[in-house]
Design an enzyme around this catalytic site. Structure first.
Site: not given
Ligand code: 13P
Ligand code: ZN
Length: 274
Positions: A118, A141, A143, A171, A212
């Site tokens: 990525e 990144h 999941h 919040e 994803h």
């Protein structure tokens, strides 16, 4: 020049700790997730001979605006759970070479590996975030389970998605007043998803990849982590209450009171103007 042991570098330790925490929280099964962290030349030079390039690795795209910049990046196919026990195999320190399309490997990926698949989304997001926040250093990144689940049952419209998350915990509007951006399902690991993510990163630090995972950006590892944690917490409340009759909610009026009290400007077009 006397150089210190790279394994004692605070940025290596911080990567070990953050990946362990992300794994512990269930955000990074197997090799899921990746992190890139912008380092200064001084930080790196205190530990490594920056003239010694181990390997040159093509990036597959033009990262020209980042020429000469250093990053510590998780390796492709590597498991977050293993970073702490073997950082030199699971992490790498790279510098974007003058051609903009090659990365100089200065340390790490000891087994012949390379940076995350990525990298386009990461580096393009760094370029986008730096254009609006010169202090941004981290792109992360992962999941997160409930956020991922939410993308299966909630409309993917950016404004609707943001509004729902803001309602899920008091919040949220304070932590991400700019909202979250949502991308439809796209093929991961490509320049196309990188470009789409970076475009969204110009206006928000969180970008949902439907079906994803999530991208989060910030000035520090803690800030990006806290952002992901807050989005995931809100998605968890959503998933715990989805399908149940909702009898209470945080109203738009209350969200506006919160924004005013914490001096943040909510993304326009989401709260009802009355
Ligand atoms: P990498 O192992 O290449 O970092 O990929 C993991 C991932 O989460 C892909 O989106
Ligand atoms: Zn992923």
């Amino acid at each position: 020049m006397e150089r210190k042991d790279i394994l004692s570098a605070p940025f290596v330790k911080a990567m070990e700790d953050i990946t362990a925490n992300m794994y512990r929280l269930g955000w990074d099964e197997r090799n899921g997730g990746n992190i890139s962290y912008l380092l200064s030349e001084e930080e790196v030079a205190a530990y490594l001979d920056i003239t010694r390039v181990i390997r040159k690795i093509p990036t597959g795209f033009d990262a020209g605006p980042l020429t000469g910049k250093y990053f510590i990046v998780t390796g492709t196919g590597k498991y977050f759970k293993n970073v702490k026990e073997d950082p030199e195999t699971n992490l790498g320190i790279i510098r974007i070479a003058s051609d903009g399309t090659t990365a100089d490997l200065l340390w790490g990926y000891r087994d012949g590996g390379k940076f995350t698949s990525e990298l386009p989304a990461h580096l393009m997001s760094h370029i986008a975030r730096l254009s609006v926040d010169p202090e941004n250093r981290v792109v992360m990144h992962c999941h997160p389970t409930n956020l991922l689940a939410m993308t299966y049952v909630h409309p993917l419209d950016t404004c609707e998605f943001t509004h729902t998350l803001w309602q899920m915990s008091t919040e949220c509007i304070v932590v991400f007043p700019e909202g979250v951006e949502v991308l439809p399902w796209m093929l991961c690991g490509t320049n196309e998803i990188g470009e789409a993510t970076a475009e969204k990163m110009k206006s928000a630090r969180s970008v949902v990849w439907a079906l994803h995972g999530l991208y989060g950006a910030g000035k520090t590892l803690d800030e990006a982590f806290g952002l992901v944690e807050t989005v995931e917490k809100a998605a968890t409340i959503y998933m715990l209450t989805a399908g149940l009759k909702r009898v209470n909610t945080i109203t738009d009026e209350q969200l506006k009171i919160l924004a005013a009290a914490f001096k943040v400007t909510p993304k326009a077009g989401i709260l009802k103007t009355k």
